[in-house]
Structure formats: structure tokens, C-alpha cells
Design an enzyme around this catalytic site. Sequence first.
Site, PDB file in Angstrom:
ATOM      1  N   GLY A 234       0.811  -1.154   0.133  1.00  0.00           N
ATOM      2  CA  GLY A 234      -0.190   0.318  -0.291  1.00  0.00           C
ATOM      3  C   GLY A 234       1.001   1.071  -0.185  1.00  0.00           C
ATOM      4  CB  ALA A 235       0.642   4.056   1.911  1.00  0.00           C
ATOM      5  N   GLY A 237       4.641   1.063  -0.598  1.00  0.00           N
ATOM      6  CA  GLY A 237       5.441   1.016  -1.625  1.00  0.00           C
ATOM      7  C   GLY A 237       5.300  -0.660  -1.767  1.00  0.00           C
ATOM      8  CG  ASP A 264      -6.499  -4.774 -10.960  1.00  0.00           C
ATOM      9  OD1 ASP A 264      -6.692  -5.731 -10.666  1.00  0.00           O
ATOM     10  OD2 ASP A 264      -7.920  -4.467 -10.485  1.00  0.00           O
TER      11      ASP A 264
END
Length: 322
Positions: A234-235, A237, A264
Site C-alpha cells: 500500500g502506502a 510501497g 491491478d
Amino acid sequence: MSGTGTAEVLTLGETMVALRGSGPLKLGGTMQVSVAGAESNVAIGLARLGHPVRWAGAVGDDEAGQLVLRTLRAEGVDVSGASTDDGGAPTGLLMFEPRLPEVTRVHYYRAGSAGSRLRADAVERAFAAAPPRVLHLTGITPALGPEAQGAAERALRLARAHGSTVCLDVNFRSRLWSAEAAAEVLCSWVPSVDVLIASEDELPLCLPESVSSPAAQADWLLKAGPREVVVKLGASGATAYTADGPVHAPAKAVRAVDAVGAGDAFVAGYLSALLDGEPVAGRLERAVTTGAFAVASPGDWEGAPTRAELGMLGAAPGTVVR
């Protein structure tokens, strides 16, 4: 790329008509019509980056199915492997309902859909046309029903027979199947997978035993079959694990607009760089870049960048691109 030429990537799964509401559904309002599906999102992302890609899925013999095929063709995706269900099964539908600035509810209407009835013979035709360099699968397709699972497993066997690289994005959906059912299928697939992509909480579904940390889980998986295990954070990486050790890439800083489709887009970027022969660090860099484009744009796939746009995230704030 909408004809029957050679495809670098083949993917298969259900693509539905997507309705995005302007507010709570019970209050009415306007809706934006589009299409959405994890595998077709990846296909569009790859096509925009210049890769020949084929989507093999099933749609209903209806206007919604025509919208799916028309949209994919317009995005340069080869749909010659697609099939139209002539038994009356409809194209699936999903509705996005924004409830809070950071919270969107998703409603699925896909039970008995044409996509859930994807047959193995459609996959065989797609491979017969031209075996791809990469087969991309997700954990969504086998969750749709016995026929779709059989089609995915047939694709897996054909990829092994033809020497295609197999990429699996776990993409666990708890509303489609249980963690136990998912683990039973995914664990059986792992030995045939070359590139395994999962979020940190999905990784345990691919292991038959409890392993403590993502690094230990990746190490176990590398010994079981995959040569690359890519963990989306996620945030924070993403980290890719290979026999040469882990490689990490931080996330790109963007103003978040819509996180739907970011995973995706990440996969599309990673596979694009893999096809270009980039090393693992380069694959991650492109993946976090394409993922950032998705987060910064509304919609499942609409914000996917072209190859020429990949460098735009490094531009100074307020830059006007002419």
C-alpha cells in the site's frame, strides 16, 4: 491489437458493467457507466504501455456484454479469445456507492453470470491462436464457480506445457469464497506459478502452514515454485523477494482520489517491465508508478498511463505538459 495476432500476455476472468453512483443508492441520483474486472484492468494497463495483450472471458449475449467488448477493443485489447454465452446468462454488474469521503461500498450482481461460466474450451482456443509469453491469473476467477475454476486451471496447465511465464495475483475476495477454500486452491497452484503477487495479508493463503513474517513466507514460497514473490504494501510501497534477496520500492507520493484498481495497475506495470527485460528494481519502480496513477485517478482503469506518461509523476507541481 484487437485482432488475432500474437499476444505477449493472456489473461482471463470476469469483466462486468460498473455503475458508479453520485451518492447513496437509495436516494437515487446519477450513475456513470463503465466496465470493470481485475484481469481486464491489467489488460488495459498493459495495452496502454504498448504490449499486445489478449483477454479471454465470457460475457452475456446482451447490451452489457457488447459494452465490455467494445470498451476493451477501444483500449487496444485483443478480445478474439472472448466468448458470448448463448445460454441466457447475463453479463455481471457491480455498483459503487460512495458513503463517506474515504469509504465506498461495492454491490455485486454476478451470481449465475456469463463470466462465472467461462469454459475451458475458450482458454484452449486462446492458446491455440498463439501461446503467450505470460499468462496472468487472479484468485478471483476460481472463486466464481466450478466452470471458471476449471478454465483457470486448464490455462495453468497449458502455460506450463508451452513454457509461458505464469503470474498469479492472489486478489482474495472474501465475499466470493472463504479463506479456507481459497487456500486449498491457491496452495495447489503455487508450484506452477513463476511470479506471485499478493498483499501482505493475502500471502498466508498461499502457504499450507503458519509462517511468521512476510520475509519468511516469501522464502518458503521461493522454495515451493515461484521465482519472484512480490508483496504489495500500500502506502509503504512494495517488496520483491527473489533468490538474490529482497528489493524494496517506496510508494509514489500522489493525492489519493480513488484506490480502486491500484493493485491491478501495479501488476500491469510490473509485468510490462518484466516483458521489457528490466531487473527487479526496474519492475518495482514501474509498478509503483502505474499504481500511483491509478490512486490519483477515479475509476478502475481510466487513469492507467501510457508509456509516454510514465515520467509525469516526477514533474514539478503545477507543471503544464504541452
